[in-house]
Each structure stands twice: as structure tokens, then as C-alpha cells.
Scaffold this active site. Structure first.
Site, PDB file in Angstrom:
ATOM      1  N   GLY A 215      19.644  44.748   9.482  1.00 41.07           N
ATOM      2  CA  GLY A 215      20.886  45.496   9.661  1.00 41.07           C
ATOM      3  C   GLY A 215      21.885  44.741  10.523  1.00 41.07           C
ATOM      4  N   SER A 216      22.605  45.482  11.326  1.00 37.69           N
ATOM      5  CA  SER A 216      23.718  44.896  12.084  1.00 37.69           C
ATOM      6  C   SER A 216      23.286  43.925  13.171  1.00 37.69           C
ATOM      7  CB  SER A 216      24.571  46.007  12.695  1.00 37.69           C
ATOM      8  OG  SER A 216      25.240  46.730  11.679  1.00 37.69           O
ATOM      9  N   THR A 217      22.004  43.927  13.542  1.00 34.07           N
ATOM     10  CA  THR A 217      21.574  42.928  14.530  1.00 34.07           C
ATOM     11  C   THR A 217      21.708  41.517  13.968  1.00 34.07           C
ATOM     12  OG1 THR A 217      19.257  43.116  13.828  1.00 34.07           O
ATOM     13  CG2 THR A 217      19.971  44.525  15.651  1.00 34.07           C
ATOM     14  N   LYS A 219      24.198  40.406  12.586  1.00 36.08           N
ATOM     15  CA  LYS A 219      25.569  39.949  12.800  1.00 36.08           C
ATOM     16  C   LYS A 219      25.676  38.924  13.919  1.00 36.08           C
ATOM     17  CE  LYS A 219      27.462  44.205  10.854  1.00 36.08           C
ATOM     18  NZ  LYS A 219      28.000  45.557  11.120  1.00 36.08           N
TER      19      LYS A 219
END
Length: 484
Positions: A215-217, A219
Site C-alpha cells: 500500500g502507501s508505505t 510511496k
């Protein structure tokens, strides 16, 4: 009469030679075959005729041996078995060994030649050496904080020391007691069937053996690729990113859960976790650049051992631009272990350098004499120091002003990144909540810990709420134990 005696003597001599030749054949050429035969119980009896060496945490044994009084005399015992099961694994007289019990079996069982002064003499005489001890890098306070923080949730925590790569905590829940598998009675078989058939899969090591969409980790990796490639030169400058963002070559328009993402600077987009900004940056960096950066952080490495085996984290190297854009926000088929995401956080905290993780600090023999220091592989530069400093600034901003506030630790500088990963058919499954972070005491220049937390099926409406609400408090407890 004399002639008959001579013939008998000659025939007896030939029989004696045949017996000696056959004995030599069995002892020299067939020894491995007979030694490994399931029908040969001598090896098992010899293996368990003495206590097994200990696995130690902070100098204290967390394993032992108990005398069963049977033919396979000594059975493995465990202190706080569920707490340390993701570290130790099990040692079973029926089902073999796993994790450190397997990776360091030679030392623990006494078979490792490093434990002998003259190994050739032991092999000649058949002597069985006492097992040695394996000293782990685990910090008991951090291990306990992670275990208690997860509680009855399904999830995992991995924490490492960024400068050295020492694994400080390794937790997977729900857990199990490896002592239930130690003996060879009917109860062991029943425990094995029950544990393997249980729906929560307690024997699965979620910290090392399970991969999740990050997920957004992820990024953090995408931001690193954008900065290293020069696609972004100022983290506070507008990025010219539309909201919603049309995925390249498709009619699909990607939106955001957060507001204010249109044309957001990288720093603001990182704090708000804007999917559109990072998907566009991933597509601009391109497949080759994204895959290369992910590979430097440790993705697609099938050789990673700590020395327990670690499932490879993956970033696809054959994708179209739309798939690259989705992978850049930690979706599509990007997958990572919690240990891998702790490594990502450690790179940022350590000025762009990755110290490969390891779990064994040293090995000693039965008398406590040092046999070998644990492997200390050299660190390698993954990203430039300037990029690392910019990522540190953005991660600190997430904890100070964004969704990671619940990870703040008094007396420490903390950087973090929240995330939620969708999964299941049509993303219908409850999301995985992620939080990765690092902490540094305010009076220190060196980071104390990098940590990754994943909580399965964490109910939440958006990425920052889920990671910040479900996973960040667990990371906070681990980091507080590290700097406190």
C-alpha cells in the site's frame, strides 16, 4: 587329509576376505545410505541422547531440554514459547526443525565441526559433541512490546537497528507454543494437525514468510526513485499532477481519499498520501527506474537469509505503464514482507545505506567459548544522502502533522508512513493496515530502530486512518522500548 585341510583353510580365507571387503563396502561406500535410512534409529537415538544447545535472547536461554526417560531421551523445551516462536521455530523429534532451530541445527545438535578441536578424531571415534549456544540479536523489551501491541490481532512486526542490521524484534500473531511439537507421542501428532488446520494459521511466520501488498508505505520507494532520477528536484514545488489521474493507456481515472492533491508538492502529497501524485511519478520514472530502485532496497532478492529463510518481496519487472503507476502506490502485484518494509525504513534512517539484516549475534560452544561472531555483512549505498535527508524530512512531517501522530515518542525524533493495502477479489477484503517508521533519540545522531507493522483485516475507511489508527500505536510502543 592334509589336502582337505588346505582346501578348507583356503576357502575359509576367501570367506574372511569376502566378509572384510563387504564390511569395508558398507562402512566406507554405503555409510551415508544406511545412515540416512528411515529404518536406522541409531542416528536419532544419538541425536537426542544429550541436551540440545540453547538459543539465547539478551544472554538468557529461551530454549532448553527436558529428560523424557525414553529412547529419544531429550526433548526440546521453550520459555515463553509463543513470544519467541517467530524467532526460534520448533525442534520436533517427529517433524524436524524450522527457522533458527533449522538454520543453526548443526551448532545446536553438536554436529558442527567448529565445536571440535580435532573434528577428524570425533568422526573416527564416533564421539558426539555437546551442542553449542546461539546468541540472537533480539531485544526482549522490544519483542514484548510488539507482541503485546498486536495482542489478539492477526499481524506482524519486524524491527531492525538501521546502522548494523541487527534484528531487534520479530513477532507474528496469532502465535503458538513450539513445545507442543517437541516429543514423539500421540499428543505431538494431534498438536501438529490442530495447529496446521487452524484458520488463523498460527504456525505461519507473518514477519518473514508472508508477503502483503505494501500500500502507501511503498510511496517511500517511489519518492526515492523520483528524487534519485531527477523527476522531482524540490519537494516543496508543485508536481503538476491532476486529480483524478487517468492511468496511462486506459480509461480508468485514479482518485484520492484525501483532499488537496491536485498539483500537490511531493512533501504535501507524502503527508496526505495522494495516490494521484505517486502514481504519476511512478509512470514518469518508468518500469526500469522503479524496478531498479526497488531492487536496491531489497525487492526481488531471493537470497535473503537472516539466517532463517525470508520470503522474497516482489516488484514486477514486466508491466505496462498503467500497471507501473499502480505498483508505485503499492498495489497491483507488488508484495513485501514486514522485514522488507523495515529495511526500507532503515535505509531512510541510515542516510541511504542498507545494512543487511541478521539475527545471530554470535555462536559459543558448550563451555561458553566464542566459536564465531555472527555475520556482519557490509552496508551498501541504496540512495544518496541528500535523498535520504529529504525522505527523513517528509516522514517526520507525517508524524508531526499528518496521519502518524500516534507514533510520536517523547524524547525522540520519529519519522513514519501510514498505509492501507486493498486485497481480495475486486478489493472486497478488509484492508491491511501498515505503518513503517524509524526513531532517533534527540540527543543522538544515530537512529535507534526502524520498524514495520502490518495488521490484517483492519477496518478503516482510508489509508492514513487505518495505518495511523491500527498499526502506528504498535510501532510507537516498539520504538519507545528502543529509545527508552
Amino acid at each position: 587329509m592334509i589336502r582337505c585341510i588346505r582346501h578348507t583353510a583356503a576357502f575359509s580365507f576367501l570367506l574372511l576376505v569376502a566378509v572384510l571387503v563387504n564390511a569395508a563396502r558398507v562402512q566406507i561406500f554405503e555409510t551415508e545410505h544406511y545412515g540416512n535410512s528411515p529404518a536406522n534409529r541409531r542416528a536419532s537415538i544419538a541425536r537426542y541422547e544429550q541436551p540440545r544447545g540453547a538459543l539465547l535472547v539478551a544472554g538468557r536461554p529461551v530454549t532448553g531440554s527436558r529428560d523424557s526417560g525414553g529412547r529419544l531421551r531429550y526433548e526440546r523445551s521453550y520459555t515463553e514459547g509463543p513470544l519467541y516462536a517467530p524467532v526460534t521455530g520448533y525442534s520436533s523429534q517427529i517433524y524436524g526443525t524450522s527457522l533458527l532451530e533449522s538454520a543453526e541445527d548443526g551448532v545446536l545438535s553438536g554436529a558442527d565441526d567448529r565445536l571440535a578441536t580435532f573434528p577428524w578424531w570425533d568422526r573416527l571415534t564416533g564421539a558426539h559433541r555437546p551442542g553449542g549456544s546461539v546468541h540472537t540479536t533480539i531485544n526482549p523489551r522490544m519483542q514484548r512490546a510488539a507482541f503485546d501491541g498486536l495482542g489478539d490481532k492477526k499481524g506482524a512486526v519486524a524491527a531492525i537497528e538501521p546502522r548494523t542490521g541487527r534484528v531487534l524484534a520479530l513477532v507474528s500473531t496469532p502465535s503458538y507454543d513450539p513445545g507442543e511439537l517437541s516429543g514423539n507421542g500421540a499428543a505431538v501428532g494431534a498438536a501438529w494437525r490442530r495447529l496446521n488446520g487452524a484458520e488463523p494459521r498460527p504456525m505461519l511466520n507473518r514477519a518473514l514468510g508472508e508477503t502483503y501488498p505494501p500500500g502507501s508505505t511503498f510511496k517511500v520507494v517511489t519518492a526515492a526513485a523520483a528524487l534519485e532520477s531527477g523527476k522531482v528536484t524540490d519537494i516543496e514545488a508543485p508536481t503538476d499532477s491532476p486529480d483524478p489521474y487517468p492511468l496511462p493507456g486506459t480509461a480508468t481515472r485514479l482518485g484520492n481519499a484525501a483532499k488537496g492533491c491536485a498539483d500537490a508538492p511531493l512533501k504535501d502529497a507524502f503527508r496526505a498520501s495522494c495516490n494521484t501524485v505517486f502514481a504519476r511519478l511512478g509512470a514518469e520514472v518508468g518500469l526500469r527506474g522503479m524496478a531498479a530502485t526497488a531492487g536496491k532496497f531489497g525487492f526481488n532478492d531471493r537470497r535473503l537469509r537472516i539466517p532463517s529463510p525470508v520470503a522474497p518481496s516482489t516488484f514486477d519487472t514486466r508491466m505496462d505503464p498503467a500497471q507501473v503507476a499502480l505498483s508505485a502506490i503499492g498495489q497491483y502485484d507488488t508484495a513485501a514482507t514486514p522485514l522488507q518494509m523495515a529495511m526500507v525504513s532503515a535505509v531512510v534512517a541510515n542516510g541511504g545505506r542498507l545494512a543487511p539484516p541478521y539475527l545471530v549475534d554470535k555462536v559459543t560452544d558448550a563451555r561458553g567459548v566464542l566459536v564465531e561472531d555472527g555475520p556482519h555483512p557490509p552496508a551498501r549505498q541504496v540512495i544518496g544522502p541528500v535523498t535520504a535527508q529529504q525522505l527523513q524530512e517528509m516522514m517526520v512531517d507525517v508524524v508531526a502533522h499528518g496521519s502518524g501522530r500516534r507514533a510520536a515518542v517523547k524524547g525522540a525524533t520519529v519519522g513514519g508512513k501510514t498505509g492501507t493495502a486493498q486485497h481480495g477479489v475486486h478489493n472486497e477484503g478488509m484492508p491491511y493496515a501498515w505503518f513503517i517508521a524509524w526513531a532517533r533519540a534527540k540527543d543522538s545522531y544515530e537512529p535507534a530502530v526502524a520498524v514495520a507493522v502490518v495488521v490484517e483485516d483492519a477496518a478503516a475507511d482510508r489509508a492514513d486512518i487505518s495505518g495511523g489508527g491500527s498499526a502506528a500505536p504498535i510501532a510507537q510502543a516498539v520504538m519507545a522500548a528502543a529509545v527508552g
